[in-house]
Design a protein around this motif. Structure first.
Motif, PDB file in Angstrom:
ATOM      1  N   LEU A 263      -3.990   2.976  -0.277  1.00  0.00           N
ATOM      2  CA  LEU A 263      -3.165   4.179  -0.432  1.00  0.00           C
ATOM      3  C   LEU A 263      -1.817   3.888  -1.084  1.00  0.00           C
ATOM      4  O   LEU A 263      -1.043   4.801  -1.339  1.00  0.00           O
ATOM      5  N   GLN A 264      -1.545   2.597  -1.335  1.00  0.00           N
ATOM      6  CA  GLN A 264      -0.186   2.231  -1.732  1.00  0.00           C
ATOM      7  C   GLN A 264       0.291   2.928  -3.009  1.00  0.00           C
ATOM      8  O   GLN A 264       1.421   3.395  -3.091  1.00  0.00           O
ATOM      9  N   GLU A 265      -0.582   3.020  -3.991  1.00  0.00           N
ATOM     10  CA  GLU A 265      -0.174   3.600  -5.270  1.00  0.00           C
ATOM     11  C   GLU A 265       0.172   5.080  -5.112  1.00  0.00           C
ATOM     12  O   GLU A 265       1.161   5.565  -5.658  1.00  0.00           O
ATOM     13  N   ARG A 266      -0.673   5.816  -4.351  1.00  0.00           N
ATOM     14  CA  ARG A 266      -0.405   7.235  -4.102  1.00  0.00           C
ATOM     15  C   ARG A 266       0.936   7.415  -3.379  1.00  0.00           C
ATOM     16  O   ARG A 266       1.710   8.304  -3.690  1.00  0.00           O
ATOM     17  N   VAL A 267       1.170   6.553  -2.376  1.00  0.00           N
ATOM     18  CA  VAL A 267       2.399   6.653  -1.583  1.00  0.00           C
ATOM     19  C   VAL A 267       3.621   6.317  -2.441  1.00  0.00           C
ATOM     20  O   VAL A 267       4.663   6.982  -2.361  1.00  0.00           O
TER      21      VAL A 267
END
Length: 519
Positions: free
Chosen positions: A440-444
């Motif tokens: 999820l890091q990129e979305r966050v």
């Protein structure tokens, strides 16, 4: 209902000066003596009053006792039935009969135990026997709690014509003065604003008061209201009944007890600093740079629940709310520097389930009964261990189950250990797959950038003051209906694995000695 004497009905005069809200805002930083109190509370047993019985006996007693058995008026018993209060809680079973005998009461009970009913019902019972205006004064630390207590009094007294007046900062003083001039039966107030009225409103006094209640007394004292309390106590009649309710018995509360109560009956219905059995408490040890990612993962995993997320500062609540909104989550902030109308609107939206995530400072962690909180997340670990008890007390109330998850970074280890020391037990590890989190890091990261720009825009529009009152313009700008979606990682495999790879082995593990070195 009879009126007080004619000389008290003098013409209303109020000050047109700007309102001083300094005493009414939630203090984000507490006193330095909390650390000593935490250690003392965990080690010392001298305050335990232990009027509680064994769990089996309590369960049996709860089945037997009804509201009528406590000696309450028939109209109040009926009001309890209409509110679907099936049977008295522990604190109500212990406190109400004592209060009906005309004795002063000190009630120590965990949050969500029914403390409001324990003092409201005896006061209304006495009011029915001896009706008069300005009958009772209830002091509370926060505005939200004052409004909530007012709602409970009005609900319980709806069939008998009870008039209540809530007197808090952030609202128009003239309008409040007009309400007070109508001589309500019950006044619910925060100490600072009540003193404003006593000093500025001609003809207003508290000489007729028969009952004084100090609810969340430990919190009132921790918010530096001692001076205001002294002023209020000096103008109250000596011949009165006093109820002091507190979640904890601190040195300051003991001092207040000696100053304001006469031969009180002390009631404690649970072990000191106990959390309810239905509460599942867990922790998650994380690197601080991925804190937002882990928060989003938890919200994603537990989608469908209602959440209260606690942050340490007003700015953090706004920033986190903006970040979650950028991801399509129905988040709304609540903190002490929002205007009173905005705070009430935010609370109301959460209560009515229009918003599923409330992001709050400790202003909302005491005394507020929001029935549908399923999960509490300590996004920022509380500086004072006792605040942990009150934060997690928002869920698992009145016999329901609930979850509390605390995010612990490498810089929070000492604070976390204090919490475990206070509770007398170790919390369980909240299990999550690191690969799923980092996906999820990129979305966050994208949402963080969006939130940063929006926060800057807010600060610019407020002339650089957005970091202080950014929540005012920002708690009602969602373009969604509150439906929650599961967040999917970007790019299938998730571009965020590599940054987390170095510290992967330490995620979710209690490596305290290693963490301390990092501090």
């Amino acid at each position: 209902m009879s009126e007080t004497s004619e000389d008290e009905q003098t013409q209303l005069q109020t000050s047109d000066d700007d309102e001083d809200l300094s005493g009414e805002e939630e203090l984000e930083d507490g006193d330095n003596d909390h650390v000593e109190e935490d250690n003392e509370a965990a080690q010392s047993g001298e305050d335990k009053l232990s009027n509680g019985s064994e769990p089996e006996d309590d369960a049996a007693e709860e089945q037997k006792l009804t509201w009528k058995d406590l000696g309450l008026n028939e109209a109040l018993c009926q009001a309890c039935d209409e509110l679907k209060w099936k049977a008295p809680s522990k604190i109500q079973r212990e406190a109400i009969p004592v209060a009906l005998q005309g004795k002063d009461v000190i009630g120590l009970a965990e949050t969500g135990s029914g403390k409001t009913g324990a003092f409201a019902l005896p006061i209304l019972h006495a009011l029915l026997e001896n009706p008069q205006r300005y009958f009772a004064l209830v002091l509370t630390p926060t505005r939200e709690l004052a409004f909530q207590i007012g709602e409970q009094f009005e609900a319980l007294g709806s069939g008998i014509g009870i008039k209540c007046c809530v007197v808090v900062g952030g609202m128009d003083m003239v309008a409040q003065g007009l309400q007070l001039a109508k001589k309500p039966h019950i006044i619910i107030a925060t100490p600072g604003r009540l003193v404003d009225h006593l000093e500025n409103m001609k003809g207003f006094n508290l000489k007729a008061i028969k009952y004084l209640v100090m609810d969340e007394a430990d919190r009132i004292l921790n918010m530096d209201f001692e001076v205001e309390l002294d002023k209020i106590l000096k103008v109250l009649p000596r011949e009165r009944r006093t109820f002091l309710f507190s979640a904890t018995m601190t040195k300051k509360v003991k001092k207040l007890q000696r100053a304001s109560l006469k031969d009180p009956v002390k009631i404690e219905v649970s072990n000191k600093y106990q959390t309810v059995e239905q509460l599942q408490q867990s922790y998650l040890f994380i690197p601080v740079k991925y804190k937002d990612v882990y928060l989003v993962h938890i919200l994603n995993e537990l989608a469908g629940n209602s959440f209260m997320i606690f942050c340490s500062t007003c700015n953090n609540t706004v920033k986190t709310a903006l970040m979650l909104r950028a991801l399509g989550l129905a988040a709304i902030p609540l903190h002490g520097q929002m205007s009173q109308n905005k705070r009430l609107a935010a609370l109301n939206k959460f209560k009515t389930k229009n918003r599923s995530i409330l992001i709050s400072t400790d202003v909302a962690s005491r005394g507020l009964d929001i029935p549908h909180v399923d999960v509490v997340v300590n996004f920022d670990i509380p500086t004072h261990s006792k605040d942990y008890i009150h934060r997690v007390g928002r869920t698992a109330r009145a016999g329901r189950s609930g979850k509390a998850i605390t995010l612990v970074s490498q810089y929070d280890i000492e604070l976390y250990q204090r919490i475990e020391h206070l509770l007398g037990k170790q919390l369980t590890l909240y299990k999550c797959e690191e690969d799923e989190v980092m996906a999820l890091q990129e979305r966050v990261a994208e949402a963080q950038r969006t939130a940063k720009l929006e926060l800057k825009d807010l600060e610019d529009t407020r002339g650089g003051k957005g970091h202080k009152r950014g929540g005012d313009n920002n708690d009602d700008s969602e373009n969604f209906t509150g439906a929650r979606k599961r967040i999917k990682p970007m790019g299938g495999t998730g571009g965020g694995h590599k940054p987390g790879a170095g510290g992967r082995k330490s995620f979710g593990k209690k490596n305290w000695s290693k963490g301390k070195q990092k501090r």
